[in-house]
Scaffold this motif. Structure first.
Motif, PDB file in Angstrom:
ATOM      1  N   ASP A  68       0.853  -1.187   0.000  1.00 47.95           N
ATOM      2  CA  ASP A  68       0.000   0.000   0.000  1.00 47.95           C
ATOM      3  C   ASP A  68       0.890   1.239   0.000  1.00 47.95           C
ATOM      4  O   ASP A  68       1.369   1.660   1.051  1.00 47.95           O
ATOM      5  CB  ASP A  68      -0.887  -0.004   1.241  1.00 47.95           C
ATOM      6  N   ALA A  93       0.245   4.415  -0.429  1.00 44.47           N
ATOM      7  CA  ALA A  93      -0.287   5.571   0.304  1.00 44.47           C
ATOM      8  C   ALA A  93      -0.041   5.408   1.804  1.00 44.47           C
ATOM      9  O   ALA A  93       0.367   6.355   2.483  1.00 44.47           O
ATOM     10  CB  ALA A  93      -1.781   5.726   0.021  1.00 44.47           C
ATOM     11  N   TRP A  95      -4.585   7.069  -5.357  1.00 48.54           N
ATOM     12  CA  TRP A  95      -4.605   6.339  -4.086  1.00 48.54           C
ATOM     13  C   TRP A  95      -4.599   7.310  -2.922  1.00 48.54           C
ATOM     14  O   TRP A  95      -4.120   8.433  -3.031  1.00 48.54           O
ATOM     15  CB  TRP A  95      -3.508   5.294  -3.961  1.00 48.54           C
ATOM     16  N   CYS A  96      -5.186   6.841  -1.809  1.00 51.21           N
ATOM     17  CA  CYS A  96      -5.330   7.664  -0.612  1.00 51.21           C
ATOM     18  C   CYS A  96      -5.204   6.790   0.629  1.00 51.21           C
ATOM     19  O   CYS A  96      -5.537   5.601   0.598  1.00 51.21           O
ATOM     20  CB  CYS A  96      -6.708   8.346  -0.564  1.00 51.21           C
ATOM     21  N   HIS A  97      -4.748   7.378   1.730  1.00 48.67           N
ATOM     22  CA  HIS A  97      -4.739   6.711   3.023  1.00 48.67           C
ATOM     23  C   HIS A  97      -4.690   7.769   4.121  1.00 48.67           C
ATOM     24  O   HIS A  97      -3.904   8.713   4.029  1.00 48.67           O
ATOM     25  CB  HIS A  97      -3.538   5.776   3.168  1.00 48.67           C
ATOM     26  N   ALA A 109      -9.362  10.118   1.356  1.00 49.10           N
ATOM     27  CA  ALA A 109     -10.242   9.877   0.212  1.00 49.10           C
ATOM     28  C   ALA A 109     -11.417  10.836   0.216  1.00 49.10           C
ATOM     29  O   ALA A 109     -11.805  11.371  -0.828  1.00 49.10           O
ATOM     30  CB  ALA A 109     -10.724   8.429   0.227  1.00 49.10           C
ATOM     31  N   PHE A 126       1.091   2.498  -9.559  1.00 52.05           N
ATOM     32  CA  PHE A 126       0.164   3.584  -9.276  1.00 52.05           C
ATOM     33  C   PHE A 126      -1.133   3.440 -10.054  1.00 52.05           C
ATOM     34  O   PHE A 126      -2.212   3.596  -9.531  1.00 52.05           O
ATOM     35  CB  PHE A 126       0.788   4.934  -9.646  1.00 52.05           C
ATOM     36  N   ARG A 179      -3.738   0.082  -9.543  1.00 49.85           N
ATOM     37  CA  ARG A 179      -4.403  -0.190  -8.269  1.00 49.85           C
ATOM     38  C   ARG A 179      -5.892   0.146  -8.376  1.00 49.85           C
ATOM     39  O   ARG A 179      -6.261   1.274  -8.707  1.00 49.85           O
ATOM     40  CB  ARG A 179      -3.778   0.632  -7.142  1.00 49.85           C
ATOM     41  N   THR A 192      -8.629   1.428  -6.982  1.00 51.28           N
ATOM     42  CA  THR A 192      -9.082   2.203  -5.826  1.00 51.28           C
ATOM     43  C   THR A 192     -10.555   2.556  -5.887  1.00 51.28           C
ATOM     44  O   THR A 192     -11.155   2.896  -4.889  1.00 51.28           O
ATOM     45  CB  THR A 192      -8.293   3.518  -5.722  1.00 51.28           C
TER      46      THR A 192
END
Length: 236
Positions: free
Chosen positions: A15, A17, A45-47, A52, A162, A165, A167
């Motif tokens: 992961d 992010a 992508w976000c975390h 998000a 990137f 993924r 998402t």
């Protein structure tokens, strides 16, 4: 951060992010790329989840530190949103605070006039960004820029990681809906996107949901005097 950059360069899995957020000591991290004729920044992508939601908010409104960083090509550093003038991002600030976003620092991805995306870092409750954090985020943005502009050689695995993924954050429907509204109203793509965003904001719905309704022909914008029209349901 050195370990993260090395892993990205070698195409490491996992992961990205989450790894970047941990390395930066940040509340959250998001990567958005510029796509389409309107060059909108779409999150890749976000975390964690708040990242998000914040990216979705900026994407829906078209305002905030991310869009400003893309437009100017310079970092936008606002580690304490309580100190930001209310008229700077009037539609974004109240819901951002409600989400628990304390501060945001955005780093554009690009070289010179070339823009490819933006790295968004959410600051923690201390509402600060240390010199080391800023240095690490700048290095990460530079590494991402190189990977995205040179999608070959050693950067190939990075770019593939990137973009492959799943998402669920991509908004291809927004571009299609913008084109449909442009035809319905006989306006430019830029104005069509503004109309789409205005309707999403006024109805309190995510931009992607409204776009899906336009693409599915549940919502039309050809009644320009009285607003969008929902076939079978009266005015939208």
């Amino acid at each position: 951060m050195a370990d993260v950059l090395r892993s990205l360069r070698l195409g490491g899995r996992g992961d990205p992010a989450r790894a970047c957020a941990l390395a930066l000591g940040a509340e959250g991290v998001a990567l958005s790329l510029l796509v389409g004729n309107g060059r909108m920044a779409e999150p890749i992508w976000c975390h964690p989840g708040v990242s998000a939601r914040f990216e979705e908010l900026q994407f829906t409104l078209g305002e905030g530190p991310g869009p400003d960083a893309v437009r100017t090509g310079s970092p936008v550093m606002e580690p304490d949103l309580d100190r930001v003038r209310p008229d700077r991002w009037p539609a974004l600030l109240p819901p951002a605070r409600d989400m628990g976003v304390h501060g945001v620092c955005c780093f554009p991805l690009g070289i010179g006039a070339i823009r490819v995306g933006v790295l968004t870092v959410l600051c923690d409750g201390d509402r600060t960004m240390t010199v080391q954090q800023c240095t690490d985020a700048t290095a990460l943005a530079a590494a991402l820029t190189g990977a995205l502009l040179n999608g070959n050689g050693n950067s190939g695995p990075v770019l593939g990681m990137f973009l492959d993924r799943p998402t669920g954050l991509h908004r291809a429907a927004v571009h299609q809906a913008t084109g449909m509204i442009s035809v319905q109203l006989g306006v430019t793509m830029e104005e069509a996107l503004l109309r789409l965003r205005a309707h999403a904001y006024s109805s309190g719905r995510p931009l992607g949901e409204v776009a899906d309704d336009v693409v599915a022909r549940r919502l039309r914008f050809d009644d320009d005097t009285n607003g969008p029209y929902s076939p079978g349901d009266g005015k939208g």
